[in-house]
Design a protein around this motif. Structure first.
Motif, short mmCIF file in Angstrom:
data_model
loop_
_atom_site.label_atom_id
_atom_site.label_comp_id
_atom_site.label_asym_id
_atom_site.label_seq_id
_atom_site.Cartn_x
_atom_site.Cartn_y
_atom_site.Cartn_z
N ARG A 1 0.75 -1.21 -0.13
CA ARG A 1 -0.02 -0.16 0.16
C ARG A 1 0.82 1.38 0.18
O ARG A 1 1.89 1.38 0.87
CB ARG A 1 -0.80 -0.04 1.20
CG ARG A 1 -1.76 1.19 1.35
CD ARG A 1 -2.61 1.03 2.41
NE ARG A 1 -3.54 2.33 2.88
CZ ARG A 1 -3.27 3.12 3.78
NH1 ARG A 1 -2.23 2.72 4.73
NH2 ARG A 1 -3.94 4.21 3.96
N MET A 2 0.36 2.18 -0.84
CA MET A 2 1.33 3.31 -0.91
C MET A 2 1.08 4.41 -0.15
O MET A 2 -0.03 4.51 0.37
CB MET A 2 1.08 3.95 -2.43
CG MET A 2 1.90 3.16 -3.49
SD MET A 2 3.42 3.20 -3.77
CE MET A 2 3.77 2.14 -5.00
N TRP B 1 -5.47 -9.00 -3.35
CA TRP B 1 -5.99 -9.34 -2.09
C TRP B 1 -7.31 -9.37 -1.88
O TRP B 1 -7.97 -10.14 -1.24
CB TRP B 1 -5.51 -8.06 -1.10
CG TRP B 1 -6.02 -7.82 0.25
CD1 TRP B 1 -5.95 -8.76 1.27
CD2 TRP B 1 -7.38 -7.07 0.18
NE1 TRP B 1 -6.96 -8.44 2.15
CE2 TRP B 1 -7.88 -7.38 1.64
CE3 TRP B 1 -8.32 -6.38 -0.39
CZ2 TRP B 1 -9.02 -6.79 2.17
CZ3 TRP B 1 -9.26 -5.86 0.18
CH2 TRP B 1 -9.59 -5.92 1.47
N LEU B 2 -8.14 -8.52 -2.90
CA LEU B 2 -9.42 -8.59 -2.96
C LEU B 2 -9.87 -10.09 -3.31
O LEU B 2 -10.85 -10.58 -2.77
CB LEU B 2 -10.08 -7.63 -4.06
CG LEU B 2 -11.42 -7.31 -4.09
CD1 LEU B 2 -12.05 -6.97 -2.76
CD2 LEU B 2 -11.98 -6.25 -5.02
N VAL B 3 -9.27 -10.47 -4.39
CA VAL B 3 -9.89 -11.74 -4.87
C VAL B 3 -9.51 -13.06 -3.92
O VAL B 3 -10.33 -13.97 -3.55
CB VAL B 3 -8.90 -12.20 -6.21
CG1 VAL B 3 -9.14 -13.62 -6.61
CG2 VAL B 3 -9.33 -11.25 -7.39
N ALA B 4 -8.30 -12.98 -3.19
CA ALA B 4 -8.06 -13.83 -2.12
C ALA B 4 -9.01 -13.71 -0.88
O ALA B 4 -9.41 -14.77 -0.48
CB ALA B 4 -6.72 -13.70 -1.60
N SER B 5 -9.39 -12.77 -0.68
CA SER B 5 -10.27 -12.32 0.69
C SER B 5 -11.88 -12.77 0.27
O SER B 5 -12.49 -13.28 1.35
CB SER B 5 -10.40 -11.05 1.20
OG SER B 5 -10.69 -10.36 0.15
N ARG B 6 -12.21 -12.70 -1.13
CA ARG B 6 -13.36 -13.12 -1.29
C ARG B 6 -13.71 -14.41 -1.78
O ARG B 6 -14.56 -14.86 -2.28
CB ARG B 6 -14.03 -12.05 -2.54
CG ARG B 6 -14.04 -10.72 -2.02
CD ARG B 6 -15.22 -10.51 -0.99
NE ARG B 6 -15.34 -9.01 -0.74
CZ ARG B 6 -14.71 -8.55 0.27
NH1 ARG B 6 -13.71 -8.96 0.89
NH2 ARG B 6 -14.86 -7.09 0.42
N ILE C 1 -8.48 0.51 2.24
CA ILE C 1 -9.42 -0.39 1.96
C ILE C 1 -9.49 -1.80 2.82
O ILE C 1 -10.28 -2.36 3.24
CB ILE C 1 -9.58 -0.73 0.50
CG1 ILE C 1 -9.87 0.56 -0.41
CG2 ILE C 1 -10.58 -1.98 0.10
CD1 ILE C 1 -9.69 0.20 -1.87
N ARG C 2 -8.36 -2.14 2.86
CA ARG C 2 -8.08 -3.56 3.80
C ARG C 2 -8.35 -3.40 4.98
O ARG C 2 -8.96 -4.08 5.84
CB ARG C 2 -6.57 -3.90 3.69
CG ARG C 2 -6.22 -4.17 2.24
CD ARG C 2 -4.61 -4.55 2.34
NE ARG C 2 -4.07 -4.63 0.99
CZ ARG C 2 -3.63 -3.71 -0.07
NH1 ARG C 2 -3.89 -2.49 0.66
NH2 ARG C 2 -2.98 -3.77 -1.06
#
Length: 280
Positions: free
Chosen positions: A189-190, A232-237, A274-275
């Motif tokens: 994350r930047m 991250w989004l794909v893995a978390s969902r 977002i995380r």
């Protein structure tokens, strides 16, 4: 992949030989693995041996100066990125180090090689002779000067060096920290100030004639941060591999619009986390 990594780390000689062979992606990834695991002294030794055949072939005239400079700069960028990642344990620092080192390597090649325009255009002419390729006139319009060519090559060098660093880090995690690379990459994350500055410079470059490729170089770490967020989004969902395959295919087919979306996503993430909000 684990067997390859184990083979490399069993002895210094094996790492040196495989790096000197010059296998695309694999050789610089070996340099990254050794540098990440064993530090700068071992990494510098492998880097020196990797550069030896490149320099020898360049001095003999068997390899054009363009290829010699790009190859040497590529290995140097991977080493610099590995050292930044090892010391800071931050992919943000590693990405900007790799990108900056890649650009410096291309600029030095241009400066000491008397420019890249002639050699690059000759390579394009040979490529344009192949069937089903872009007409040469269109290529000349895109690469009309040294500024465009150095920017384009800096982007390609940064992308390939980052891929090698990612592979090296993945190997390291397989051997010494299973699952660590996945967790580390998903948390990329930047900082908000850096993301905002990168986006501003990218937009300015897009509207400034001749600087579009340099804008892409500046935005490249942001694109990687956006990709990390999607992973991250794909893995978390639990969505499986399908969305990731679609994303990479779209990056190849229509790179600019999707890259802009990923940069915007990384900017929003740097601002609102977002995380972190999802965890709440």
């Amino acid at each position: 992949m684990r067997a390859v990594a184990e083979f490399i780390m069993r002895g210094r000689v094996r790492a040196v030989i495989l790096t000197m062979v010059g296998i695309p992606l694999i050789s610089p990834a070996i340099l990254a693995l050794v540098s990440l695991r064993r530090g700068s002294s071992e990494g510098l030794m492998v880097l020196a041996w990797a550069l030896l055949p490149i320099v020898v072939m360049g001095m003999s005239g068997n390899v054009p100066p363009l290829v010699t400079g790009i190859s040497a700069g590529h290995f140097a960028a991977v080493f610099c990125g590995a050292m930044a990642l090892r010391s800071s344990r931050s992919w943000v620092a590693a990405l900007f180090t790799v990108t900056a080192a890649s650009a410096v390597g291309i600029l030095l090649t241009s400066a000491f090689g008397g420019g890249l325009l002639q050699g690059f255009m000759q390579a394009l002419e040979r490529a344009a002779e192949q069937p089903n390729t872009v007409p040469m006139e269109e290529l000349k319009q895109v690469f009309s000067g040294e500024l465009q060519i150095t920017g384009y090559l800096s982007l390609i060098s940064a992308m390939s060096a980052t891929l090698a660093l990612v592979l090296g880090r993945y190997w390291q995690a397989l051997l010494y920290n299973p699952g660590g690379f996945r967790q580390e990459f998903h948390q990329l994350r930047m900082p908000v100030w850096l993301a905002a500055l990168s986006m501003l410079l990218w937009v300015v470059s897009l509207v400034t004639p001749g600087y579009a490729f340099w804008g892409a170089v500046i935005a490249f770490p942001m694109v990687v941060a956006g990709i990390a967020l999607i992973h991250w989004l794909v893995a978390s969902r639990g969505w499986g591999i399908g969305p990731l395959v679609a994303m990479y295919v779209m990056l190849v087919i229509g790179g600019l619009p999707l890259a802009g979306f990923l940069c915007g996503l990384a900017l929003v993430d740097s601002w609102i986390d977002i995380r972190g909000r999802s965890a709440k």
